[in-house]
Design a protein around this motif. Structure first.
Motif, short mmCIF file in Angstrom:
data_model
loop_
_atom_site.label_atom_id
_atom_site.label_comp_id
_atom_site.label_asym_id
_atom_site.label_seq_id
_atom_site.Cartn_x
_atom_site.Cartn_y
_atom_site.Cartn_z
N GLU A 28 5.49 -1.41 12.65
CA GLU A 28 4.15 -0.81 12.56
C GLU A 28 3.11 -1.88 12.19
N ARG A 29 3.48 -2.74 11.23
CA ARG A 29 2.54 -3.78 10.82
C ARG A 29 2.27 -4.73 11.99
N ASN A 30 3.35 -5.08 12.69
CA ASN A 30 3.20 -5.96 13.85
C ASN A 30 2.35 -5.33 14.94
N LEU A 31 2.50 -4.02 15.10
CA LEU A 31 1.75 -3.32 16.15
C LEU A 31 0.26 -3.33 15.82
N ARG A 32 -0.05 -3.11 14.54
CA ARG A 32 -1.46 -3.18 14.11
C ARG A 32 -2.03 -4.57 14.38
N GLU A 33 -1.25 -5.58 14.05
CA GLU A 33 -1.70 -6.95 14.29
C GLU A 33 -1.84 -7.22 15.78
N ALA A 34 -0.90 -6.66 16.53
CA ALA A 34 -0.91 -6.88 17.99
C ALA A 34 -2.19 -6.35 18.61
N ILE A 35 -2.65 -5.19 18.11
CA ILE A 35 -3.89 -4.62 18.63
C ILE A 35 -5.04 -5.57 18.32
N ALA A 36 -5.08 -6.01 17.07
CA ALA A 36 -6.15 -6.91 16.64
C ALA A 36 -6.11 -8.24 17.40
N ASN A 37 -4.91 -8.75 17.63
CA ASN A 37 -4.75 -10.06 18.29
C ASN A 37 -4.73 -9.97 19.82
N LYS A 38 -4.93 -8.78 20.32
CA LYS A 38 -4.94 -8.57 21.78
C LYS A 38 -3.64 -9.02 22.46
N GLU A 39 -2.55 -8.64 21.83
CA GLU A 39 -1.25 -8.98 22.44
C GLU A 39 -0.80 -7.93 23.44
N LEU A 40 -1.54 -6.81 23.50
CA LEU A 40 -1.16 -5.73 24.43
C LEU A 40 -1.90 -5.92 25.75
N GLU A 41 -1.14 -5.82 26.83
CA GLU A 41 -1.73 -6.08 28.14
C GLU A 41 -1.19 -5.09 29.16
N LEU A 42 -2.03 -4.67 30.08
CA LEU A 42 -1.55 -3.77 31.12
C LEU A 42 -1.00 -4.53 32.31
N ALA A 51 4.16 7.34 54.67
CA ALA A 51 3.74 7.44 56.07
C ALA A 51 3.14 6.14 56.60
N THR A 52 2.43 5.40 55.76
CA THR A 52 1.71 4.21 56.23
C THR A 52 2.29 2.91 55.68
N LYS A 53 3.20 3.00 54.74
CA LYS A 53 3.77 1.86 54.02
C LYS A 53 2.70 1.08 53.26
N ARG A 54 1.56 1.70 53.04
CA ARG A 54 0.49 1.02 52.35
C ARG A 54 0.50 1.27 50.85
N ILE A 55 0.00 0.30 50.11
CA ILE A 55 -0.22 0.49 48.67
C ILE A 55 -1.47 1.36 48.51
N ILE A 56 -1.30 2.50 47.87
CA ILE A 56 -2.45 3.39 47.70
C ILE A 56 -2.95 3.41 46.27
N GLY A 57 -2.23 2.71 45.40
CA GLY A 57 -2.67 2.67 44.01
C GLY A 57 -1.63 2.02 43.13
N PHE A 58 -1.88 2.11 41.83
CA PHE A 58 -1.00 1.47 40.84
C PHE A 58 -0.88 2.33 39.60
N GLU A 59 0.26 2.22 38.95
CA GLU A 59 0.41 2.82 37.62
C GLU A 59 0.23 1.71 36.59
N ALA A 60 -0.61 1.95 35.60
CA ALA A 60 -0.80 0.98 34.53
C ALA A 60 0.30 1.16 33.49
N LEU A 61 1.00 0.09 33.18
CA LEU A 61 2.09 0.15 32.19
C LEU A 61 1.86 -0.91 31.13
N LEU A 62 1.97 -0.49 29.89
CA LEU A 62 1.62 -1.36 28.78
C LEU A 62 2.72 -2.39 28.50
#
Ligand code: C2E
Ligand code: MG
Ligand code: MG
Ligand code: MG
Length: 283
Positions: A28-42, A51-62
């Motif tokens: 939990e302490r590390n997670l708080r620090e991670a938020i502050a230090n911008k260690e979380l990235e999508l 039908a088209t084999k095309r990329i129609i979008g993306f899922e954002a995963l943390l």
């Protein structure tokens, strides 16, 4: 009997509980620090239209990369974030980043992409969820039609008043609602009809089963038919093999996602995926 074993038990429990608690506090302490230090990235994983084999979008995963501990998977920190309430600031940041990203892709000429964001039920039931979403949309200038929210079946368990109205409000704004991991939890078919669901994401466990032979009716096929009944599209999550894909095509699943096409990738890699996808499907 418990009393007889009391002494040993005490030592055993004491040790493991202490260890678990210490790890939890540390995380939990590390997670708080991670938020502050911008260690979380999508990172982003593509959705492919069959039908088209095309990329129609993306899922954002943390993704959390800690310089001290290396990468820590979401399964380890999301539930802790939910228990501690940290999911609220984290969820805000996730939505901001995803909106900023899809808005910039739009400026680069990718007009029809949709980015989906996983929304914890804790966020959804918060009183200020809708205003928060509206604020982030205004701030980032994203078009709500470029957004989707992935919610899980656990929302069925929520007695929270106004939940359906909230989902409908989001839908009216132009955000689509995806039901994530469908079939893995407390699926209540009763509720399926009441929730404004646009897309059903079939849980990976049913996709894995498609590799098996035999003439047992596949649950994936039944879920796809069910989705069609409620006017929702189907997404197959965690597609890893050609065999799975072929069966999904046979069942008329509209959208697929999985390592067969791409793992989640960082922002810069999204652009190369889009470029090579457009080339490869061009006539
Ligand atoms: P999910 O939303 O069901 O995401 C799908 C998970 O399956 C992702 O794991 C993805 O990397 C993985 N996956 C995709 N395709 C394949 C495949 O072909 N094979 C295999 N083996 N795995 C595949 P990830 O990124 O570790 O995320 C796990 C869960 O953590 C997510 O499940 C979601 O519930 C949660 N999560 C991730 N990011 C966020 C977030 O920003 N907010 C919230 N609230 N939850 C998140
Ligand atoms: Mg998801
Ligand atoms: Mg899922
Ligand atoms: Mg899943």
């Amino acid at each position: 009997q418990a009393k007889e074993q009391g002494k040993n038990r005490y030592i055993f429990f004491n040790h493991s509980m202490e260890t678990a608690l210490r790890e939890k506090i540390l995380l939990e302490r590390n997670l708080r620090e991670a938020i502050a230090n911008k260690e979380l990235e999508l990172w982003y994983q593509p959705f492919i239209e069959v039908a088209t084999k095309r990329i129609i979008g993306f899922e954002a995963l943390l993704r959390w990369y800690s310089p001290k501990y290396g990468s820590i998977p979401p399964v380890q920190f999301i539930s802790l974030a939910e228990k501690t309430g940290l999911i609220i600031p984290i969820g805000c940041k996730v939505l901001q980043d995803a909106c900023t990203f899809v808005a910039s892709l739009r400026q680069e000429g990718y007009n029809n992409l949709r980015v989906t964001v996983n929304i914890s039920v804790i966020q959804l039931i918060a009183d200020d969820f809708i205003p928060t979403v509206q604020e982030i949309i205004a701030q980032t200038g994203v078009s709500p039609s470029s957004l989707g929210f992935e919610i899980t079946e656990s929302v069925f368990m929520e007695q929270s008043k106004g939940l359906v109205e909230k989902l409908e409000c989001l839908k009216d704004m132009g955000i689509i609602i995806l039901l994530d991991d469908f079939g893995s939890g407390y699926s209540s078919l009763k509720y399926l009809n009441h929730l404004p669901i646009d897309v059903v994401k079939i849980d990976k466990t049913f996709i894995d089963k498609l590799d098996e032979n035999g003439d047992k009716k596949q649950l994936a096929e039944i879920i796809i038919a069910l989705a069609r009944q409620i006017n929702a599209k189907s997404v197959a999550e965690g597609v890893e093999t050609e065999k799975q894909l072929n069966r999904l095509i046979e069942y008329q699943c509209e959208i697929v996602q999985g390592y067969l096409f791409s793992k989640p990738v960082p922002e810069e890699a999204v652009r190369s995926l889009l470029m090579s996808n457009q080339k490869s499907v061009a006539p």
